[in-house]
Design a protein around this motif. Structure first.
Motif, PDB file in Angstrom:
ATOM      1  N   LYS A   2      32.797  21.934  47.103  1.00  0.00           N
ATOM      2  CA  LYS A   2      31.821  21.487  45.854  1.00  0.00           C
ATOM      3  C   LYS A   2      30.461  23.023  45.577  1.00  0.00           C
ATOM      4  O   LYS A   2      30.404  22.756  44.452  1.00  0.00           O
ATOM      5  CB  LYS A   2      30.640  19.849  45.295  1.00  0.00           C
ATOM      6  N   ASP A   3      30.769  23.013  46.822  1.00  0.00           N
ATOM      7  CA  ASP A   3      29.945  24.446  46.090  1.00  0.00           C
ATOM      8  C   ASP A   3      30.605  26.154  46.303  1.00  0.00           C
ATOM      9  O   ASP A   3      29.524  26.940  46.201  1.00  0.00           O
ATOM     10  CB  ASP A   3      29.070  24.852  47.807  1.00  0.00           C
ATOM     11  N   LEU A  47      33.627  28.554  51.643  1.00  0.00           N
ATOM     12  CA  LEU A  47      35.017  28.637  51.953  1.00  0.00           C
ATOM     13  C   LEU A  47      35.160  29.154  53.762  1.00  0.00           C
ATOM     14  O   LEU A  47      36.515  28.287  54.532  1.00  0.00           O
ATOM     15  CB  LEU A  47      34.830  29.592  51.551  1.00  0.00           C
ATOM     16  N   MET A  48      34.155  30.150  53.938  1.00  0.00           N
ATOM     17  CA  MET A  48      34.158  30.222  55.938  1.00  0.00           C
ATOM     18  C   MET A  48      33.798  28.748  56.021  1.00  0.00           C
ATOM     19  O   MET A  48      34.533  28.601  57.541  1.00  0.00           O
ATOM     20  CB  MET A  48      33.008  31.419  56.113  1.00  0.00           C
ATOM     21  N   GLY A  49      32.311  28.755  55.971  1.00  0.00           N
ATOM     22  CA  GLY A  49      32.601  26.832  56.479  1.00  0.00           C
ATOM     23  C   GLY A  49      33.883  25.892  56.630  1.00  0.00           C
ATOM     24  O   GLY A  49      33.828  25.256  57.896  1.00  0.00           O
ATOM     25  N   GLN A  50      34.223  26.181  56.114  1.00  0.00           N
ATOM     26  CA  GLN A  50      36.287  24.945  55.827  1.00  0.00           C
ATOM     27  C   GLN A  50      37.116  25.319  56.778  1.00  0.00           C
ATOM     28  O   GLN A  50      37.455  24.760  57.341  1.00  0.00           O
ATOM     29  CB  GLN A  50      36.679  24.459  54.633  1.00  0.00           C
ATOM     30  N   ALA A  51      36.645  26.798  56.594  1.00  0.00           N
ATOM     31  CA  ALA A  51      38.079  27.802  57.500  1.00  0.00           C
ATOM     32  C   ALA A  51      37.981  27.142  59.207  1.00  0.00           C
ATOM     33  O   ALA A  51      38.732  27.845  60.282  1.00  0.00           O
ATOM     34  CB  ALA A  51      38.467  28.850  56.805  1.00  0.00           C
ATOM     35  N   ILE A  52      36.798  28.084  59.110  1.00  0.00           N
ATOM     36  CA  ILE A  52      37.042  28.396  60.317  1.00  0.00           C
ATOM     37  C   ILE A  52      36.769  26.766  61.629  1.00  0.00           C
ATOM     38  O   ILE A  52      36.889  26.061  61.507  1.00  0.00           O
ATOM     39  CB  ILE A  52      35.540  28.812  61.040  1.00  0.00           C
ATOM     40  N   ALA A  53      37.086  27.471  62.619  1.00  0.00           N
ATOM     41  CA  ALA A  53      37.218  26.745  64.128  1.00  0.00           C
ATOM     42  C   ALA A  53      36.335  25.470  64.412  1.00  0.00           C
ATOM     43  O   ALA A  53      35.083  25.519  63.831  1.00  0.00           O
ATOM     44  CB  ALA A  53      37.576  26.968  65.222  1.00  0.00           C
ATOM     45  N   GLU A  54      36.336  23.921  64.785  1.00  0.00           N
ATOM     46  CA  GLU A  54      35.990  24.072  65.160  1.00  0.00           C
ATOM     47  C   GLU A  54      34.535  24.612  65.806  1.00  0.00           C
ATOM     48  O   GLU A  54      35.358  24.914  67.449  1.00  0.00           O
ATOM     49  CB  GLU A  54      35.936  22.198  66.284  1.00  0.00           C
ATOM     50  N   CYS A  55      33.395  24.496  66.493  1.00  0.00           N
ATOM     51  CA  CYS A  55      32.714  25.369  67.559  1.00  0.00           C
ATOM     52  C   CYS A  55      31.218  23.958  67.323  1.00  0.00           C
ATOM     53  O   CYS A  55      31.144  22.770  66.588  1.00  0.00           O
ATOM     54  CB  CYS A  55      32.230  26.177  67.002  1.00  0.00           C
ATOM     55  N   MET A  76      26.863  24.712  58.070  1.00  0.00           N
ATOM     56  CA  MET A  76      26.823  23.751  58.524  1.00  0.00           C
ATOM     57  C   MET A  76      26.375  22.787  59.906  1.00  0.00           C
ATOM     58  O   MET A  76      27.271  21.687  60.412  1.00  0.00           O
ATOM     59  CB  MET A  76      27.655  24.703  59.912  1.00  0.00           C
ATOM     60  N   LYS A  77      25.060  23.238  59.697  1.00  0.00           N
ATOM     61  CA  LYS A  77      24.189  22.154  60.566  1.00  0.00           C
ATOM     62  C   LYS A  77      24.592  22.728  62.582  1.00  0.00           C
ATOM     63  O   LYS A  77      24.332  21.542  62.912  1.00  0.00           O
ATOM     64  CB  LYS A  77      24.362  21.213  60.187  1.00  0.00           C
ATOM     65  N   SER A 176      39.675  34.934  58.194  1.00  0.00           N
ATOM     66  CA  SER A 176      38.989  36.425  57.741  1.00  0.00           C
ATOM     67  C   SER A 176      39.291  35.505  56.123  1.00  0.00           C
ATOM     68  O   SER A 176      40.107  35.279  55.483  1.00  0.00           O
ATOM     69  CB  SER A 176      39.090  36.585  57.965  1.00  0.00           C
ATOM     70  N   LEU A 177      37.918  35.518  55.013  1.00  0.00           N
ATOM     71  CA  LEU A 177      37.761  35.475  53.534  1.00  0.00           C
ATOM     72  C   LEU A 177      38.510  36.178  52.591  1.00  0.00           C
ATOM     73  O   LEU A 177      39.205  35.660  52.258  1.00  0.00           O
ATOM     74  CB  LEU A 177      35.685  34.953  53.155  1.00  0.00           C
ATOM     75  N   LEU A 178      38.778  37.602  53.267  1.00  0.00           N
ATOM     76  CA  LEU A 178      39.476  38.461  52.514  1.00  0.00           C
ATOM     77  C   LEU A 178      40.491  39.353  53.300  1.00  0.00           C
ATOM     78  O   LEU A 178      39.416  39.167  54.778  1.00  0.00           O
ATOM     79  CB  LEU A 178      38.454  39.348  51.498  1.00  0.00           C
TER      80      LEU A 178
END
Lengths: 180, 180
Positions: A2-3, A47-55, A76-77, A176-178
């Protein structure tokens, strides 16, 4: 999503190529126009928040990594920890030296910023040769942290940073986003 | 204030006093523990977002100002522009030199980051003597931007930065989450 009101192709169009910076023959990718466009910046973070690994925490590399790492940590809090140039952190630090094309550089982290077995994602704006990202990851993993991933806005693929990182951290997710 | 789950007193407790840093006699205020506590960071950004002046863009000062300026720009959906140390911005810049206790320093901005008559809020982590904040504001206002405010996480009141800023920018709103 949504964002994310802009897609990757729209975000990519904002990047400005600067020839011969910082020295002749280098084509610098200027990501600052993304920051000046709120929908592009918010979409990049989403988009980065959805793509990166669990942490368990975001580890941001000085200085432009602070911009994306901070926004990502807020989004991501997650806790945000800082990887800084030498002499910038006021309390007890760990240091990692790493080789540059000519000479060397080093990076520091507060000792109490690393929690044993916690999972960290290294965030920086651009992945070039991967030297800084790798030193950042080593600094954390040398002291008990786990590197679950790496996240960049832009990867310059000809410089082979992904290969270098994945050889050293085969289980980490590199996003990487791009990519150019 | 739905995003502010911690109040100012709780956030303040996280700051660590570091004596004799960066040199003997100086009590350094380390704000990095705020970043490591997601609710404290989110609350800081939410409270700052409500406190600072109306603006058209956030102007963040390198390097710790990037952390708060970036998160604030994301939170407020405002453009983010960068005030950087010399030689870090790849395209045409404006430069402002300013005096330090010993010697001088300077700060740069991309020329196309300043829009005539647009309102800017200068964001940095700590307000000490105000030298950097003032140079940042001058750099923008010298080239047609309007400084509507300043926002800091922490103001060290004994150093009188607020007096200095308000003498030069009497119509700007100066806000600080915390004051010592």
């Amino acid at each position: 999503m949504k964002d994310a009101t802009m897609d990757v192709a729209e975000i990519e169009k904002l990047i400005i190529d600067v020839p011969d910076y910082p020295k002749p023959g280098i084509l610098f990718k200027d990501i600052t126009p993304i920051l000046q466009e709120p929908s592009a910046f918010a979409s990049s973070i989403s988009l980065m928040g959805q793509a990166i690994a669990e942490c368990d925490a975001i580890a941001a590399v000085e200085a432009r990594g602070f911009i994306f790492g901070s926004a990502l940590a807020l989004y991501m809090k997650k806790p945000l920890i800082l990887l800084r140039k030498p002499g910038k952190l006021p309390r007890k630090t760990f240091t990692k030296e790493y080789a540059l094309e000519y000479g060397s550089d080093s990076i520091q982290i507060h000792q109490d910023a690393i929690e044993k077995n916690a999972r960290y994602v290294i965030i920086d704006d651009v992945l070039a040769t991967g030297g800084t990202a790798l030193a950042s990851a080593d600094l954390i993993s040398d002291h008990g942290g786990v590197i679950s991933g790496f996240g960049f806005i832009l990867t310059i693929s000809v410089l082979a940073g992904v290969d270098r990182i994945s050889r050293n951290y085969p289980r980490a997710t590199i996003r990487s986003l791009l990519t150019t």
